[in-house]
Scaffold this motif. Structure first.
Motif, PDB file in Angstrom:
ATOM      1  N   VAL A 195      -9.141  30.730  10.007  1.00  0.00           N
ATOM      2  CA  VAL A 195      -8.964  29.641   9.055  1.00  0.00           C
ATOM      3  C   VAL A 195     -10.193  28.735   9.142  1.00  0.00           C
ATOM      4  O   VAL A 195     -10.548  28.242  10.211  1.00  0.00           O
ATOM      5  CB  VAL A 195      -7.678  28.845   9.348  1.00  0.00           C
ATOM      6  N   GLN A 197     -12.917  25.514   8.245  1.00  0.00           N
ATOM      7  CA  GLN A 197     -12.784  24.068   8.429  1.00  0.00           C
ATOM      8  C   GLN A 197     -12.204  23.365   7.210  1.00  0.00           C
ATOM      9  O   GLN A 197     -11.565  22.309   7.344  1.00  0.00           O
ATOM     10  CB  GLN A 197     -14.152  23.462   8.780  1.00  0.00           C
ATOM     11  N   ARG A 199      -9.802  24.403   5.544  1.00  0.00           N
ATOM     12  CA  ARG A 199      -8.379  24.769   5.574  1.00  0.00           C
ATOM     13  C   ARG A 199      -7.877  25.202   4.197  1.00  0.00           C
ATOM     14  O   ARG A 199      -6.723  25.015   3.847  1.00  0.00           O
ATOM     15  CB  ARG A 199      -7.536  23.617   6.147  1.00  0.00           C
ATOM     16  N   ARG A 233       2.200  30.012   4.101  1.00  0.00           N
ATOM     17  CA  ARG A 233       1.386  29.324   5.094  1.00  0.00           C
ATOM     18  C   ARG A 233       0.653  30.324   5.987  1.00  0.00           C
ATOM     19  O   ARG A 233       1.154  31.425   6.225  1.00  0.00           O
ATOM     20  CB  ARG A 233       2.251  28.410   5.977  1.00  0.00           C
ATOM     21  N   TYR A 235      -1.224  30.290   9.843  1.00  0.00           N
ATOM     22  CA  TYR A 235      -1.476  29.561  11.085  1.00  0.00           C
ATOM     23  C   TYR A 235      -2.604  30.254  11.847  1.00  0.00           C
ATOM     24  O   TYR A 235      -2.498  31.428  12.201  1.00  0.00           O
ATOM     25  CB  TYR A 235      -0.218  29.524  11.958  1.00  0.00           C
ATOM     26  N   ARG A 241      -5.832  24.256  12.466  1.00  0.00           N
ATOM     27  CA  ARG A 241      -6.336  25.285  11.547  1.00  0.00           C
ATOM     28  C   ARG A 241      -5.144  25.979  10.882  1.00  0.00           C
ATOM     29  O   ARG A 241      -4.719  27.070  11.271  1.00  0.00           O
ATOM     30  CB  ARG A 241      -7.195  26.290  12.303  1.00  0.00           C
ATOM     31  N   VAL A 242      -4.605  25.329   9.868  1.00  0.00           N
ATOM     32  CA  VAL A 242      -3.446  25.813   9.125  1.00  0.00           C
ATOM     33  C   VAL A 242      -3.724  25.670   7.641  1.00  0.00           C
ATOM     34  O   VAL A 242      -4.241  24.636   7.201  1.00  0.00           O
ATOM     35  CB  VAL A 242      -2.168  25.017   9.492  1.00  0.00           C
ATOM     36  N   ILE A 243      -3.395  26.699   6.873  1.00  0.00           N
ATOM     37  CA  ILE A 243      -3.353  26.573   5.419  1.00  0.00           C
ATOM     38  C   ILE A 243      -1.887  26.327   5.081  1.00  0.00           C
ATOM     39  O   ILE A 243      -1.058  27.231   5.200  1.00  0.00           O
ATOM     40  CB  ILE A 243      -3.881  27.838   4.718  1.00  0.00           C
TER      41      ILE A 243
END
Length: 263
Positions: A195, A197, A199, A233, A235, A241-243
């Motif tokens: 992931v 920066q 995000r 989502r 992880y 660092r999560v969308i």
């Protein structure tokens, strides 16, 4: 006799009078030896200077070592109806962390994305009384063998009705992600998919510290493997660092951007 771990990557080794001459994981071109040379730490000494911080991140309990140690990845507790799964691993095990995990419900296993995060997986498996699932293609990188480590073959492994391990490859031959189908779905990827920066994207590299990309065939393969699985989502391996939403579209956009850049 002491057990030694590598300060650079956190890999642990069996009891021995002296550490190995070098850490094979750091000697590999995907990682690196510290600029000052190979350094070792006795396992018991890590607990004297470090602790585990348990912190929620977008609804999932994350565990990381503080102050930052080695690669500084986190483990994530994936809570599922069939039982919880510890995703990825860190190099320290503490009573407080085990209690925090058990407080969330029964644990059915541990699964690791790739060899950089094997670290203390054997001790975690013993402490939780569960098996640890590692892809057989990466068997050679296990530095602390243990009967609790179960090597699986093939492209997918169902751990329960909602939990599926998927071999993506790319970063390592057996590099694995975890799909959790409950709710609107989530993908746990370590840094098999990193992931970024912003995000809003992911990237895929053979080596992150040495910046070696994968080729177009690897990207297309990963995209095809993930295509049937819905998820909102993603992880990643590192804290924050999560969308958090529309992650399926973010991955499609990321793969298209990657392929355009290397065309």
């Amino acid at each position: 006799m002491p057990r030694f771990l590598c300060r650079q990557c956190g890999a642990r080794y069996p009891e021995a009078a002296a550490p190995p001459p070098g850490c094979p994981i750091c000697l590999d071109e995907r990682q690196f030896v510290r600029w000052g040379g190979q350094e070792w730490l006795e396992v018991e000494d890590l607990a004297k200077s470090h602790k585990i911080i348990c912190r929620e991140d977008h609804g999932v309990l994350g565990l990381r070592i503080a102050p930052a140690f080695a690669i500084d990845q986190r483990a994530l507790l994936v809570e599922a109806s069939e039982g919880n799964l510890l995703w990825d691993c860190i190099g320290l095990v503490t009573r407080e962390a085990i209690e925090a995990i058990r407080a969330r419900g029964p644990v059915i296993g541990i699964a690791i994305s790739h060899p950089h995060y094997y670290t203390a997986m054997a001790e975690w498996a013993k402490a939780l009384g569960v098996p640890v699932h590692v892809h057989a293609d990466d068997r050679v990188w296990v530095t602390e063998p243990d009967l609790a480590i179960e090597h699986w073959d093939g492209e997918a492994l169902k751990l329960g009705p909602s939990l599926t391990l998927l071999r993506c490859g790319g970063h390592f031959a057996g590099a694995t992600v975890l799909h959790h189908s409950e709710g609107d779905g989530a993908l746990y990827c370590g840094d098999v998919l990193q992931v970024t920066q912003d995000r809003a994207h992911v990237s895929v590299l053979y080596s992150y510290p040495n910046m070696i990309p994968v080729n177009a065939a690897a990207i297309r393969r990963i995209a095809a493997i993930l295509d049937p699985y819905p998820f909102a989502r993603v992880y990643g391996a590192f804290e924050g660092r999560v969308i958090p939403a529309d992650a399926k579209t973010a991955l499609e956009r990321s793969f298209a951007r990657y392929l355009a850049a290397i065309a």
